[in-house]
Design an enzyme around this catalytic site. Sequence first.
Site, PDB file in Angstrom:
ATOM      1  N   GLU A  98      -3.636 -11.807  11.207  1.00 14.10           N
ATOM      2  CA  GLU A  98      -2.190 -11.783  10.944  1.00 14.10           C
ATOM      3  C   GLU A  98      -1.571 -10.378  11.024  1.00 14.10           C
ATOM      4  O   GLU A  98      -0.614 -10.151  11.759  1.00 14.10           O
ATOM      5  CB  GLU A  98      -1.924 -12.377   9.549  1.00 14.10           C
ATOM      6  CG  GLU A  98      -0.451 -12.429   9.191  1.00 14.10           C
ATOM      7  CD  GLU A  98      -0.217 -12.717   7.722  1.00 14.10           C
ATOM      8  OE1 GLU A  98       0.899 -13.135   7.381  1.00 14.10           O
ATOM      9  OE2 GLU A  98      -1.145 -12.504   6.913  1.00 14.10           O
ATOM     10  N   SER A 188     -16.247  -9.992  28.990  1.00 16.49           N
ATOM     11  CA  SER A 188     -17.613 -10.067  28.473  1.00 16.49           C
ATOM     12  C   SER A 188     -18.162  -8.660  28.252  1.00 16.49           C
ATOM     13  O   SER A 188     -17.397  -7.695  28.201  1.00 16.49           O
ATOM     14  CB  SER A 188     -18.496 -10.884  29.420  1.00 16.49           C
ATOM     15  OG  SER A 188     -19.735 -11.186  28.797  1.00 16.49           O
ATOM     16  N   LYS A 191     -23.871  -6.383  26.728  1.00 17.04           N
ATOM     17  CA  LYS A 191     -24.857  -6.938  25.782  1.00 17.04           C
ATOM     18  C   LYS A 191     -25.268  -8.368  26.154  1.00 17.04           C
ATOM     19  O   LYS A 191     -26.208  -8.920  25.589  1.00 17.04           O
ATOM     20  CB  LYS A 191     -24.313  -6.871  24.353  1.00 17.04           C
ATOM     21  CG  LYS A 191     -24.222  -5.435  23.842  1.00 17.04           C
ATOM     22  CD  LYS A 191     -23.531  -5.325  22.499  1.00 17.04           C
ATOM     23  CE  LYS A 191     -23.474  -3.872  22.039  1.00 17.04           C
ATOM     24  NZ  LYS A 191     -22.677  -2.991  22.897  1.00 17.04           N
ATOM     25  N   LEU A 231     -14.464   3.389  24.030  1.00 14.97           N
ATOM     26  CA  LEU A 231     -14.161   4.501  23.131  1.00 14.97           C
ATOM     27  C   LEU A 231     -13.011   4.168  22.198  1.00 14.97           C
ATOM     28  O   LEU A 231     -11.950   3.754  22.647  1.00 14.97           O
ATOM     29  CB  LEU A 231     -13.761   5.736  23.949  1.00 14.97           C
ATOM     30  CG  LEU A 231     -14.880   6.448  24.698  1.00 14.97           C
ATOM     31  CD1 LEU A 231     -14.281   7.504  25.612  1.00 14.97           C
ATOM     32  CD2 LEU A 231     -15.840   7.083  23.727  1.00 14.97           C
ATOM     33  N   THR A 254     -28.599   5.556  14.344  1.00 16.45           N
ATOM     34  CA  THR A 254     -29.694   4.615  14.117  1.00 16.45           C
ATOM     35  C   THR A 254     -31.010   5.097  14.704  1.00 16.45           C
ATOM     36  O   THR A 254     -32.069   4.840  14.147  1.00 16.45           O
ATOM     37  CB  THR A 254     -29.338   3.216  14.679  1.00 16.45           C
ATOM     38  OG1 THR A 254     -29.061   3.334  16.070  1.00 16.45           O
ATOM     39  CG2 THR A 254     -28.145   2.622  13.964  1.00 16.45           C
TER      40      THR A 254
END
Length: 401
Positions: A98, A188, A191, A231, A254
């Site tokens: 919203e 798409s 991944k 980005l 990570t």
Amino acid sequence: MRKQEIVDLCLSHNTKVLNVPPVTNWINGQLSFRQIRKIQIEELLEREPIRLDEDNISKQLNGKTVLVTGAAGSIGSEIVRQIARFNPGMLILLDQAESPLYELEMECLEQFPQVKSEVVMGDVRNRQRMENVFRTFRPQLVYHAAAYKHVPMMELNPSESVLTNVLGTKIVADLAVGYKVEKFVMISTDKAVNPTNVMGASKRIAEIYTQSLNNHISGTRFITTRFGNVLGSSGSVIPRFRQQIENGGPVTITDPEITRYFMTIPEACRLVLEAGCMGKGGEIFIFDMGKSVKIIDLAKKMIALSGMELGKDIDISITGLRPGEKLYEELLNNTENTVPTHHSKILIAQVKEYNYETVSKDISELVSLFDAQNNVQIVTKMKAMVPEYVSNNSEYEKLDK
């Protein structure tokens, strides 16, 4: 790029780098102190501007009724901005968020007052609501950007991934056929190539469905566009690093070896419009993303650009790969190769084609698993549908043995 070389040289000598606008933007020929600012990492990752066939895009969009799903998201909202420049007859902005949708509505009223737009609150998973949208507005072109995209979150919530990314796409695609939409452009992701996570697999299933539907019917043309990380999109690495640096760190990564392809949001969306124009139906377009970037190098450069010293003012912390995360993204499947197009930055991926009836039946079975809320059953079915889907750093690795 010369700018990149100069900045790298300055940073290697611990020299502060600031940015001034072009002389044409100086106020009355004078440079204002307020116009001097810190350089942004996005400016260093940008490549030469991509030139588009604006005449072709204008022919496709001018006077048309265009529906953008996921219109309030990072990609959807930029697609809206770019379409608005080509004088569509009507822009239908569909999203279930919203507040962001309200912000987009205000922006359109201010920036594009000449463009007629309709704001629709709705969820692509709700067939009755979507049917009403197609019946009321009769869109001629659909840009389908609505999707769940966060890898770790979808790893924990496979049923939601299936409902939005698979069923939502199927509902909108089926209605596009029923209401004789000219072109349906699906957004798409890289991944979806050799997926290692639920999110990527759900997008691959959506690709397979729209491509098989394109080959099954005549009329609506279905086109898929795949690109990498964008980005500054919501939840992406650069806004997160920026926030961590402002908070004094640490900057969390990570894995020190992790790399990603990056594009700016406008660049990605320009290529979506171009691919949508050149697509005849059934293609999966992939974009030349340049070189992949080592995320740790990105973090170090952002720290240096902010005037801090690594190890003294701020630290980098290695947290370990998140569920479903890959070290390296791919833009092509092992069994795929590419065909060039007239645009040097756009290639067509040659992919395995699937039988529509088989895919449709599989999706019905997959969606029917939602009610039981059994994640293992859902992911097992997804793996059966996408044999190259092999989990990484995930509880679902046990299903691959």
